[in-house]
Write a protein that holds these residues in place. Structure first.
Motif, mmCIF file in Angstrom:
data_model
loop_
_atom_site.group_PDB
_atom_site.id
_atom_site.type_symbol
_atom_site.label_atom_id
_atom_site.label_comp_id
_atom_site.label_asym_id
_atom_site.label_seq_id
_atom_site.Cartn_x
_atom_site.Cartn_y
_atom_site.Cartn_z
ATOM 1 N N SER A 5 3.271 15.268 -4.711
ATOM 2 C CA SER A 5 4.194 15.265 -3.577
ATOM 3 C C SER A 5 3.453 15.043 -2.263
ATOM 4 O O SER A 5 3.947 14.349 -1.369
ATOM 5 C CB SER A 5 4.967 16.585 -3.511
ATOM 6 N N THR A 6 2.268 15.615 -2.152
ATOM 7 C CA THR A 6 1.453 15.391 -0.957
ATOM 8 C C THR A 6 1.064 13.923 -0.846
ATOM 9 O O THR A 6 1.140 13.337 0.242
ATOM 10 C CB THR A 6 0.186 16.273 -0.997
ATOM 11 N N ILE A 15 4.097 7.744 2.716
ATOM 12 C CA ILE A 15 5.229 7.406 3.584
ATOM 13 C C ILE A 15 4.837 7.577 5.050
ATOM 14 O O ILE A 15 5.216 6.770 5.908
ATOM 15 C CB ILE A 15 6.462 8.247 3.203
ATOM 16 N N THR A 16 4.054 8.604 5.358
ATOM 17 C CA THR A 16 3.552 8.784 6.721
ATOM 18 C C THR A 16 2.682 7.600 7.131
ATOM 19 O O THR A 16 2.775 7.102 8.260
ATOM 20 C CB THR A 16 2.748 10.097 6.830
ATOM 21 N N SER A 19 0.826 -1.208 0.000
ATOM 22 C CA SER A 19 0.000 0.000 0.000
ATOM 23 C C SER A 19 0.865 1.265 0.000
ATOM 24 O O SER A 19 0.531 2.239 -0.673
ATOM 25 C CB SER A 19 -0.967 -0.004 1.179
ATOM 26 N N VAL A 20 1.976 1.246 0.712
ATOM 27 C CA VAL A 20 2.882 2.402 0.699
ATOM 28 C C VAL A 20 3.485 2.579 -0.690
ATOM 29 O O VAL A 20 3.505 3.687 -1.242
ATOM 30 C CB VAL A 20 3.991 2.246 1.769
ATOM 31 N N LEU A 21 3.971 1.497 -1.279
ATOM 32 C CA LEU A 21 4.562 1.580 -2.614
ATOM 33 C C LEU A 21 3.541 2.004 -3.664
ATOM 34 O O LEU A 21 3.857 2.779 -4.577
ATOM 35 C CB LEU A 21 5.200 0.248 -2.997
ATOM 36 N N LEU A 22 2.320 1.527 -3.554
ATOM 37 C CA LEU A 22 1.269 1.923 -4.480
ATOM 38 C C LEU A 22 0.964 3.415 -4.354
ATOM 39 O O LEU A 22 0.788 4.112 -5.356
ATOM 40 C CB LEU A 22 0.013 1.102 -4.228
ATOM 41 N N GLY A 23 0.921 3.924 -3.124
ATOM 42 C CA GLY A 23 0.685 5.351 -2.918
ATOM 43 C C GLY A 23 1.810 6.210 -3.469
ATOM 44 O O GLY A 23 1.567 7.250 -4.088
ATOM 45 N N ALA A 61 1.521 6.125 -7.264
ATOM 46 C CA ALA A 61 0.424 6.988 -7.704
ATOM 47 C C ALA A 61 0.833 8.460 -7.615
ATOM 48 O O ALA A 61 0.519 9.253 -8.510
ATOM 49 C CB ALA A 61 -0.817 6.722 -6.859
ATOM 50 N N GLY A 62 1.557 8.823 -6.560
ATOM 51 C CA GLY A 62 2.047 10.194 -6.437
ATOM 52 C C GLY A 62 3.009 10.559 -7.548
ATOM 53 O O GLY A 62 2.956 11.671 -8.082
ATOM 54 N N LEU A 63 3.876 9.633 -7.928
ATOM 55 C CA LEU A 63 4.813 9.891 -9.028
ATOM 56 C C LEU A 63 4.079 10.054 -10.358
ATOM 57 O O LEU A 63 4.472 10.885 -11.190
ATOM 58 C CB LEU A 63 5.845 8.769 -9.118
#
Length: 99
Positions: free
Chosen positions: A44-45, A51-52, A23-27, A30-32
């Protein structure tokens, strides 16, 4: 087999057990993608919040977080929360360019 031993996990159970890292890697991915479409602040948010979220997941027991556990819990949590919050704050602190 004693009562304290568990049967081995199937490959599907092993993959599904890595949901916090996935889930962190997917987020972050998606941000990239959002950043690639010229929405750097939103992307970037999303990266910072992902990561948070990883830092919060790291507070779970080691057997629940899978490959997200790298070092001891306190260090992982501090680093992930610090980097995630830092990226999020910087995303909103940088002024937008005006043309």
């Amino acid at each position: 087999m004693t009562t304290s031993e568990r049967p081995p996990k199937s490959p599907v159970q092993q993959v599904l057990g890595q949901w916090p890292l996935a889930s962190v890697l997917l987020g972050v991915f998606a941000g990239l993608v959002v950043v690639a479409f010229s929405h750097w602040r939103t992307g970037s948010t999303l990266i910072g919040l992902s990561i948070t979220m990883g830092g919060l997941f790291r507070l779970l027991p080691n057997r629940r977080v899978g490959l997200l556990a790298v070092r001891n819990r306190a260090l992982d949590t501090i680093v992930l929360l610090g980097v995630g919050i830092g990226i999020t704050v910087l995303a909103w602190a940088v002024p937008a360019l005006r043309n």
